[in-house]
Scaffold this motif. Structure first.
Motif, PDB file in Angstrom:
ATOM      1  N   GLU B 284       0.817  -1.213   0.000  1.00 36.80           N
ATOM      2  CA  GLU B 284       0.000   0.000   0.000  1.00 36.80           C
ATOM      3  C   GLU B 284       0.850   1.262   0.000  1.00 36.80           C
ATOM      4  O   GLU B 284       0.331   2.361  -0.169  1.00 36.80           O
ATOM      5  CB  GLU B 284      -0.986  -0.003   1.172  1.00 36.80           C
ATOM      6  CG  GLU B 284      -0.389  -0.189   2.563  1.00 36.80           C
ATOM      7  CD  GLU B 284      -0.273  -1.655   2.964  1.00 36.80           C
ATOM      8  OE1 GLU B 284       0.040  -2.495   2.096  1.00 36.80           O
ATOM      9  OE2 GLU B 284      -0.480  -1.951   4.156  1.00 36.80           O
ATOM     10  N   PHE B 308     -12.691  -2.523  -2.895  1.00 35.28           N
ATOM     11  CA  PHE B 308     -12.175  -1.372  -2.154  1.00 35.28           C
ATOM     12  C   PHE B 308     -10.956  -0.797  -2.868  1.00 35.28           C
ATOM     13  O   PHE B 308     -10.844   0.404  -3.082  1.00 35.28           O
ATOM     14  CB  PHE B 308     -11.802  -1.828  -0.742  1.00 35.28           C
ATOM     15  CG  PHE B 308     -11.049  -0.809   0.054  1.00 35.28           C
ATOM     16  CD1 PHE B 308     -11.602   0.436   0.309  1.00 35.28           C
ATOM     17  CD2 PHE B 308      -9.787  -1.103   0.544  1.00 35.28           C
ATOM     18  CE1 PHE B 308     -10.905   1.367   1.053  1.00 35.28           C
ATOM     19  CE2 PHE B 308      -9.093  -0.174   1.280  1.00 35.28           C
ATOM     20  CZ  PHE B 308      -9.645   1.069   1.538  1.00 35.28           C
ATOM     21  N   GLY B 309     -10.059  -1.659  -3.306  1.00 36.20           N
ATOM     22  CA  GLY B 309      -8.862  -1.209  -4.007  1.00 36.20           C
ATOM     23  C   GLY B 309      -8.451  -2.239  -5.034  1.00 36.20           C
ATOM     24  O   GLY B 309      -9.248  -3.110  -5.399  1.00 36.20           O
ATOM     25  N   PHE B 324      -0.605  -2.341  -3.775  1.00 40.08           N
ATOM     26  CA  PHE B 324      -2.019  -2.117  -3.498  1.00 40.08           C
ATOM     27  C   PHE B 324      -2.323  -0.648  -3.724  1.00 40.08           C
ATOM     28  O   PHE B 324      -1.618   0.220  -3.211  1.00 40.08           O
ATOM     29  CB  PHE B 324      -2.339  -2.503  -2.056  1.00 40.08           C
ATOM     30  CG  PHE B 324      -3.781  -2.314  -1.703  1.00 40.08           C
ATOM     31  CD1 PHE B 324      -4.725  -3.273  -2.033  1.00 40.08           C
ATOM     32  CD2 PHE B 324      -4.213  -1.151  -1.063  1.00 40.08           C
ATOM     33  CE1 PHE B 324      -6.061  -3.097  -1.718  1.00 40.08           C
ATOM     34  CE2 PHE B 324      -5.548  -0.970  -0.752  1.00 40.08           C
ATOM     35  CZ  PHE B 324      -6.471  -1.944  -1.086  1.00 40.08           C
ATOM     36  N   THR B 325      -3.330  -0.378  -4.501  1.00 45.03           N
ATOM     37  CA  THR B 325      -3.655   1.021  -4.777  1.00 45.03           C
ATOM     38  C   THR B 325      -5.157   1.230  -4.783  1.00 45.03           C
ATOM     39  O   THR B 325      -5.924   0.301  -5.055  1.00 45.03           O
ATOM     40  CB  THR B 325      -3.056   1.467  -6.123  1.00 45.03           C
ATOM     41  OG1 THR B 325      -3.547   2.761  -6.434  1.00 45.03           O
ATOM     42  CG2 THR B 325      -3.435   0.522  -7.248  1.00 45.03           C
ATOM     43  N   LEU B 326      -5.555   2.461  -4.448  1.00 45.26           N
ATOM     44  CA  LEU B 326      -6.985   2.793  -4.493  1.00 45.26           C
ATOM     45  C   LEU B 326      -7.350   3.396  -5.841  1.00 45.26           C
ATOM     46  O   LEU B 326      -8.524   3.621  -6.124  1.00 45.26           O
ATOM     47  CB  LEU B 326      -7.323   3.784  -3.380  1.00 45.26           C
ATOM     48  CG  LEU B 326      -7.136   3.262  -1.962  1.00 45.26           C
ATOM     49  CD1 LEU B 326      -7.459   4.346  -0.944  1.00 45.26           C
ATOM     50  CD2 LEU B 326      -8.006   2.037  -1.730  1.00 45.26           C
ATOM     51  N   ASP B 327      -6.353   3.652  -6.664  1.00 49.96           N
ATOM     52  CA  ASP B 327      -6.563   4.332  -7.938  1.00 49.96           C
ATOM     53  C   ASP B 327      -7.094   3.353  -8.987  1.00 49.96           C
ATOM     54  O   ASP B 327      -6.405   2.408  -9.374  1.00 49.96           O
ATOM     55  CB  ASP B 327      -5.224   4.929  -8.394  1.00 49.96           C
ATOM     56  CG  ASP B 327      -5.403   5.721  -9.680  1.00 49.96           C
ATOM     57  OD1 ASP B 327      -6.550   5.815 -10.168  1.00 49.96           O
ATOM     58  OD2 ASP B 327      -4.380   6.224 -10.178  1.00 49.96           O
ATOM     59  N   ARG B 328      -8.326   3.603  -9.435  1.00 45.47           N
ATOM     60  CA  ARG B 328      -8.936   2.655 -10.368  1.00 45.47           C
ATOM     61  C   ARG B 328      -8.252   2.642 -11.730  1.00 45.47           C
ATOM     62  O   ARG B 328      -8.444   1.714 -12.510  1.00 45.47           O
ATOM     63  CB  ARG B 328     -10.421   2.986 -10.555  1.00 45.47           C
ATOM     64  CG  ARG B 328     -11.202   2.833  -9.280  1.00 45.47           C
ATOM     65  CD  ARG B 328     -12.372   1.891  -9.484  1.00 45.47           C
ATOM     66  NE  ARG B 328     -12.890   1.494  -8.183  1.00 45.47           N
ATOM     67  CZ  ARG B 328     -14.169   1.302  -7.933  1.00 45.47           C
ATOM     68  NH1 ARG B 328     -15.061   1.482  -8.881  1.00 45.47           N
ATOM     69  NH2 ARG B 328     -14.547   0.926  -6.746  1.00 45.47           N
TER      70      ARG B 328
END
Ligand SMILES: Nc1ncnc2c1ncn2[C@@H]1O[C@H](COP(=O)(O)OP(=O)(O)OP(=O)(O)O)[C@@H](O)[C@H]1O
Ligand SMILES: [Mg+2]
Lengths: 277, 366
Positions: B284, B308-309, B324-328
């Protein structure tokens, strides 16, 4: 259900039926002969049921033979053996299942060893041992001998039932505040009732129908058990089949009652829900 | 309520040594979570505290009193088993009251304690049922209820939630936390589950092969893992590791990867020039960035959206590497991406796998 599986099921049921008939037919024959009057026994040829039924054999056996004494003796011997063996076997089975102790391996080996000899070999030495103790021709002697010979197998039987009960149940009880013995009595024993019933039943029937030792250790009617008693219907010149069969039918009754009584404990599944979800 | 002291405790099963000297002081009211891979001795330690296993060497004290030789029944602790271990021939109420009944408590007291616990765990409608007529979650509650009615000195939990489905586990986790807040009882909790450990614990004890690796608050273990084992064990997806050589010069320090890239570090370390190190970074914390001189090119092997990510499985010089990224936008990542490591999120471990000690950069210059 498709056609094949219907056919398969039918075949399966049929096979079971054959076995059941095969197993039960002698019992049926026992019953049939016991209610056939003497004069019809040889005159009617082979028939499934006599043209005339009579209970004269039963009446004779109950009123005029020594059979009630044999019956009482058998009840005492088989009942006492079953209770004593089950009590001892549940304690020793529990120990074998739960504890590790020195000599356990050899103890088990020794118990297995006792199961390996044909009993006939042991009749003479047993007689030699019991007679100075005054235990020949006595019911106590029979109980002692039967107990000794049944304990190893009963112990293994009980051990397998204890093995089936999760160890955590006892541990939970101990943490809840129970001693080892309390955990055994309050948690484990109630869950082993099916096993206890099976062991009781097994030992009872074994002792009830034992002939060899009863024949060798007992002489005279006063301490004879019923398998020995049955032989009194065989005289030098003839066999009184009707009376013998009537006695046999009567002897079946306690065994049947006994199993009727314990069968509800024989039903497994009492431990369901103990562990896991 | 009680404190529990574990002093240099060892355990052998025959010739097999399972615990190699565990030291742990648990304070009154504390919630301690034991984590570690399967077979590292967590259950064994818990069972020794309960009195179900003998202590080979060392000492266990409850409230300052040595209990090594005491039977479980005299330790006044409660335990919740993974398998629940409910008494099948007793109904729920009897299960819960068993401990009080054999201690010969007054009947009114028993009734009060049972109904109190039943209310807390919402078990009132089930009191007359046998365990086999309960769902897994309900059985779990009964097991908890059996533990709390006695108001013991301490609670021991051995993976109590691992037989429940994910949803129920979350719910029970919250309830256990609430219970602990309400009762304030000393608790030791064994789990495999990262999230359970992080959310429940006042302190986590990370164990590996019978040795305690690190003891600390959840965030301490997450932010400053003491060694490679803890670093790899805490956190999901797991931390990435790269081997490198430590370099310093002037007011900078860095880690040189085998391909020659120099990764900048935020501080100096008490290490020799060129010492072999392992560089760790959590998925992350990796940044997906445009190419620069300290960034690395990686191939994309697999893209896992979690909702979620997104977890990207990359290949970095042929070694697996997770991000791990939250950026779609990562969902449509091409055959290669460039990644960068923010210096403040890097962990450095020395040759022996221990966390490298930091030092001021100025001192190094001399
Ligand atoms: N009664 C026993 N006899 C011999 N070895 C044992 C016994 N009980 C446990 N062990 C060994 O001790 C080690 C630790 O077991 P333990 O049950 O404490 O592990 P654990 O950390 O609880 O693992 P898990 O997470 O799988 O439950 C294991 O290697 C196991 O094989
Ligand atoms: Mg375990």
């Amino acid at each position: 259900m498709n056609r094949y599986s219907i056919f398969g099921t039918a075949l399966h049921r049929l096979a079971i039926l054959c076995y059941v008939v095969f197993a039960l037919f002698p019992l049926f024959w026992l019953l049939k002969v016991s209610v056939t009057p003497n004069d019809l026994l040889y005159s009617e040829g082979v028939r499934m049921w006599p043209s005339q039924m009579s209970f004269e054999h039963f009446r004779f056996v109950l009123a005029h033979s020594a059979f009630p004494i044999f019956f009482r003796n058998s009840m005492i011997v088989a009942g006492a053996t079953a209770v004593i063996v089950t009590l001892l076997a549940s304690l020793s089975g529990y120990a074998l299942s739960r504890f590790t102790f020195r000599g356990k391996y050899w103890l088990v080996a020794l118990m297995l060893l006792t199961q390996m000899f044909p009993l006939v070999m042991l009749v003479a030495p047993i007689f030699k041992m019991l007679s100075p103790l005054g235990l020949t021709n006595s019911l106590t002697g029979l109980v002692v001998v039967y107990t000794a010979f049944n304990i190893p197998f009963a112990t293994f039987l009980m051990q397998s039932f204890f093995d089936g009960i999760p160890k955590e149940l006892e541990e939970a009880a101990k943490i809840d505040g129970a001693t080892q013995f309390m955990a055994f009595r309050q948690i484990i024993l109630p869950l082993t009732l099916p096993g206890i019933a099976a062991t009781l039943g097994f030992v009872f029937t074994a002792a009830w129908s034992e002939l060899l030792f009863a024949l060798m250790l007992i002489s005279g009617n006063s301490a004879a058990t019923f398998p020995v008693g049955l032989l009194t219907f065989v005289s030098k010149f003839s066999v009184d089949f009707g009376q013998m069969m009537a006695a046999g039918v009567l002897a079946l009754i306690p065994a049947c009652l006994f199993f009727l009584f314990i069968q509800r404990y024989l039903v497994q599944g009492l431990t369901a829900g103990a562990v896991k979800g | 309520m009680a404190s529990i002291d574990i002093r240099n405790v060892r355990k052998n099963f025959g010739i097999v040594s399972v615990l190699h000297g565990v030291d742990l002081a648990i304070e009154n009211g504390e919630f301690v979570v034991l984590v570690g891979p399967s077979g590292c001795g967590k259950s064994t330690l818990l069972r020794m505290i309960a009195g179900l296993e003998e202590v080979t060497e060392g000492e266990i004290r409850i409230d300052g009193v040595r209990v090594n030789e005491r039977a479980p029944k005299d330790r006044d602790i409660a335990m919740v088993f993974q398998s629940y271990a409910l008494y099948p021939h007793m109904n729920v109420a009897e299960n819960m009251s068993y401990g009080l009944r054999i201690r010969k408590a007054a009947r009114e007291k028993i009734t009060a304690a049972v109904s109190n616990a039943a209310r807390k765990l919402e078990l009132q409608p089930l009191l007359a049922r046998r365990p086999k007529a309960l769902s897994g979650g309900q059985r779990q509650r009964v097991a908890m209820g059996r533990a709390i009615v006695r108001q013991p000195k301490a609670f021991l939990f051995d993976e109590p939630l691992s037989n429940l489905d994910a949803r129920l586990r979350e719910q029970m986790r919250a309830e256990i936390k609430k219970l602990h807040r309400d009762l304030g009882a000393t608790s030791i909790y064994v789990t495999h589950d990262q999230i359970e450990a992080m959310t429940l614990a006042d302190r986590i004890v990370a164990m590996h092969e019978g040795v305690v690796q690190q003891v600390g608050s959840p965030l301490e273990l997450y932010d400053r893992p003491a060694n490679l084992f803890v670093a790899g064990f805490i956190g999901s997806p797991a931390m990435n590791f790269l081997s490198a050589r430590y370099e310093f010069g002037g007011s900078t320090a860095g880690a040189r990867l085998p391909d020659g890239t120099l990764i900048g570090l935020s501080s100096g370390y008490q290490l020799e020039q060129g010492a072999a190190v392992t560089l760790g970074i959590r998925p992350e914390h990796v940044e997906m960035s445009p190419a620069s001189e300290s960034s690395l090119r990686a191939t994309v092997d697999l893209i896992e959206p979690t909702g979620f990510g997104i977890i990207l499985h990359l290949g970095l010089h042929g070694l697996p590497f997770n991000v791990f990224t939250l950026d779609r936008a990562a969902l449509t990542a091409g055959p290669t991406v460039t990644v960068a490591f923010p210096p403040q999120h890097l962990h450095l471990f020395d040759e022996t796998g221990k966390r490298a000690l930091e030092s001021g950069l100025q001192k190094r210059k001399s």
